[in-house]
Design a protein around this motif. Sequence first.
Motif, PDB file in Angstrom:
ATOM      1  N   VAL A 161     -21.285   1.298 -27.189  1.00  0.00           N
ATOM      2  CA  VAL A 161     -22.422   0.554 -26.631  1.00  0.00           C
ATOM      3  C   VAL A 161     -22.054  -0.031 -25.268  1.00  0.00           C
ATOM      4  CG1 VAL A 161     -23.852  -1.508 -26.965  1.00  0.00           C
ATOM      5  CG2 VAL A 161     -23.477   0.067 -28.865  1.00  0.00           C
ATOM      6  N   LEU A 162     -20.862  -0.618 -25.152  1.00  0.00           N
ATOM      7  CA  LEU A 162     -20.439  -1.176 -23.864  1.00  0.00           C
ATOM      8  C   LEU A 162     -20.304  -0.088 -22.793  1.00  0.00           C
ATOM      9  CD1 LEU A 162     -17.829  -3.857 -24.945  1.00  0.00           C
ATOM     10  CD2 LEU A 162     -20.106  -4.237 -23.997  1.00  0.00           C
ATOM     11  N   SER A 163     -19.840   1.076 -23.187  1.00  0.00           N
ATOM     12  CA  SER A 163     -19.724   2.155 -22.199  1.00  0.00           C
ATOM     13  C   SER A 163     -21.101   2.641 -21.754  1.00  0.00           C
ATOM     14  CB  SER A 163     -18.888   3.307 -22.754  1.00  0.00           C
ATOM     15  OG  SER A 163     -19.583   3.989 -23.775  1.00  0.00           O
ATOM     16  N   ARG A 164     -22.078   2.589 -22.630  1.00  0.00           N
ATOM     17  CA  ARG A 164     -23.433   2.968 -22.243  1.00  0.00           C
ATOM     18  C   ARG A 164     -24.044   1.903 -21.319  1.00  0.00           C
ATOM     19  NH1 ARG A 164     -24.296   7.570 -21.649  1.00  0.00           N
ATOM     20  NH2 ARG A 164     -26.512   7.130 -21.599  1.00  0.00           N
ATOM     21  N   LEU A 200     -12.245   0.326 -21.659  1.00  0.00           N
ATOM     22  CA  LEU A 200     -13.661  -0.061 -21.627  1.00  0.00           C
ATOM     23  C   LEU A 200     -14.105  -0.382 -20.208  1.00  0.00           C
ATOM     24  CD1 LEU A 200     -13.905  -2.305 -24.801  1.00  0.00           C
ATOM     25  CD2 LEU A 200     -15.015  -0.104 -24.423  1.00  0.00           C
ATOM     26  N   GLY A 201     -13.261  -1.084 -19.463  1.00  0.00           N
ATOM     27  CA  GLY A 201     -13.606  -1.440 -18.097  1.00  0.00           C
ATOM     28  C   GLY A 201     -13.655  -0.253 -17.162  1.00  0.00           C
ATOM     29  N   MET A 202     -12.872   0.771 -17.456  1.00  0.00           N
ATOM     30  CA  MET A 202     -12.865   1.946 -16.585  1.00  0.00           C
ATOM     31  C   MET A 202     -14.129   2.792 -16.705  1.00  0.00           C
ATOM     32  SD  MET A 202      -8.994   3.395 -16.246  1.00  0.00           S
ATOM     33  CE  MET A 202      -8.478   3.353 -17.944  1.00  0.00           C
ATOM     34  N   THR A 203     -14.984   2.468 -17.677  1.00  0.00           N
ATOM     35  CA  THR A 203     -16.252   3.195 -17.760  1.00  0.00           C
ATOM     36  C   THR A 203     -17.238   2.708 -16.703  1.00  0.00           C
ATOM     37  OG1 THR A 203     -17.172   1.684 -19.409  1.00  0.00           O
ATOM     38  CG2 THR A 203     -15.994   3.619 -20.229  1.00  0.00           C
ATOM     39  N   GLY A 220     -15.212   4.747 -24.100  1.00  0.00           N
ATOM     40  CA  GLY A 220     -15.622   3.514 -24.759  1.00  0.00           C
ATOM     41  C   GLY A 220     -15.187   3.462 -26.212  1.00  0.00           C
ATOM     42  N   ALA A 221     -15.322   4.587 -26.903  1.00  0.00           N
ATOM     43  CA  ALA A 221     -14.904   4.644 -28.304  1.00  0.00           C
ATOM     44  C   ALA A 221     -13.399   4.443 -28.435  1.00  0.00           C
ATOM     45  CB  ALA A 221     -15.318   5.979 -28.917  1.00  0.00           C
ATOM     46  N   LEU A 222     -12.619   5.098 -27.576  1.00  0.00           N
ATOM     47  CA  LEU A 222     -11.162   4.925 -27.628  1.00  0.00           C
ATOM     48  C   LEU A 222     -10.755   3.501 -27.270  1.00  0.00           C
ATOM     49  CD1 LEU A 222      -9.973   8.278 -26.024  1.00  0.00           C
ATOM     50  CD2 LEU A 222      -9.820   7.592 -28.421  1.00  0.00           C
ATOM     51  N   GLY A 223     -11.434   2.918 -26.290  1.00  0.00           N
ATOM     52  CA  GLY A 223     -11.146   1.539 -25.914  1.00  0.00           C
ATOM     53  C   GLY A 223     -11.445   0.577 -27.051  1.00  0.00           C
ATOM     54  N   GLY A 224     -12.590   0.733 -27.688  1.00  0.00           N
ATOM     55  CA  GLY A 224     -12.941  -0.111 -28.829  1.00  0.00           C
ATOM     56  C   GLY A 224     -11.974   0.053 -29.980  1.00  0.00           C
ATOM     57  N   LEU A 225     -11.547   1.279 -30.206  1.00  0.00           N
ATOM     58  CA  LEU A 225     -10.584   1.555 -31.274  1.00  0.00           C
ATOM     59  C   LEU A 225      -9.241   0.881 -31.001  1.00  0.00           C
ATOM     60  CD1 LEU A 225     -10.339   3.207 -33.902  1.00  0.00           C
ATOM     61  CD2 LEU A 225      -9.451   5.072 -32.528  1.00  0.00           C
ATOM     62  N   LEU A 226      -8.787   0.909 -29.744  1.00  0.00           N
ATOM     63  CA  LEU A 226      -7.530   0.245 -29.391  1.00  0.00           C
ATOM     64  C   LEU A 226      -7.631  -1.269 -29.528  1.00  0.00           C
ATOM     65  CD1 LEU A 226      -6.278   2.271 -26.298  1.00  0.00           C
ATOM     66  CD2 LEU A 226      -5.216   2.139 -28.553  1.00  0.00           C
TER      67      LEU A 226
END
Length: 143
Positions: free
Chosen positions: A89-92, A27-30, A49-55
């Motif tokens: 949402v966080l990645s956006r 998430l932070g790398m976005t 972001g989706a992969l980060g949230g899933l993890l």
Amino acid sequence: MSPTSRSDNPLPQIATLGLIMAGLGLLGMTAGDLPGIAEQLAAPRWLMGALGGLLVGSGLQAGSTTAERIARRPSRWVVLLVFTVVGIVLSRLSDLTRADLGHGAALPVGSAFNSAARVLFGIGIGIVLGWVAYEASGGRERE
């Protein structure tokens, strides 16, 4: 030895911590400029972001062991879907860490956040891979 289901043996706390750290790192790398491999693959920020949230969601769910918590919480798929949407949402929102609302160069705060997230991601992946290697070596001894 009798086989046990996966829900009877939750992940150890260190493995769940590794999953959460890796997810937060993604998430932070976005923020700022995309890191090397994501940029080379032309991976969209929302996918990271989706992969980060899933993890993160997987790590949080895998760590719960109390039967009361399991009985009160919603379905695992619903929770994972919610964490995935929050990750998107966080990645956006990471567009705010770049000039011209995401179309310009990275701002210094975005670059710093991205660099810290890369370290967090690396440590989290290292923990998860170390746990997998430990479990794999223990599995050979048990057979």
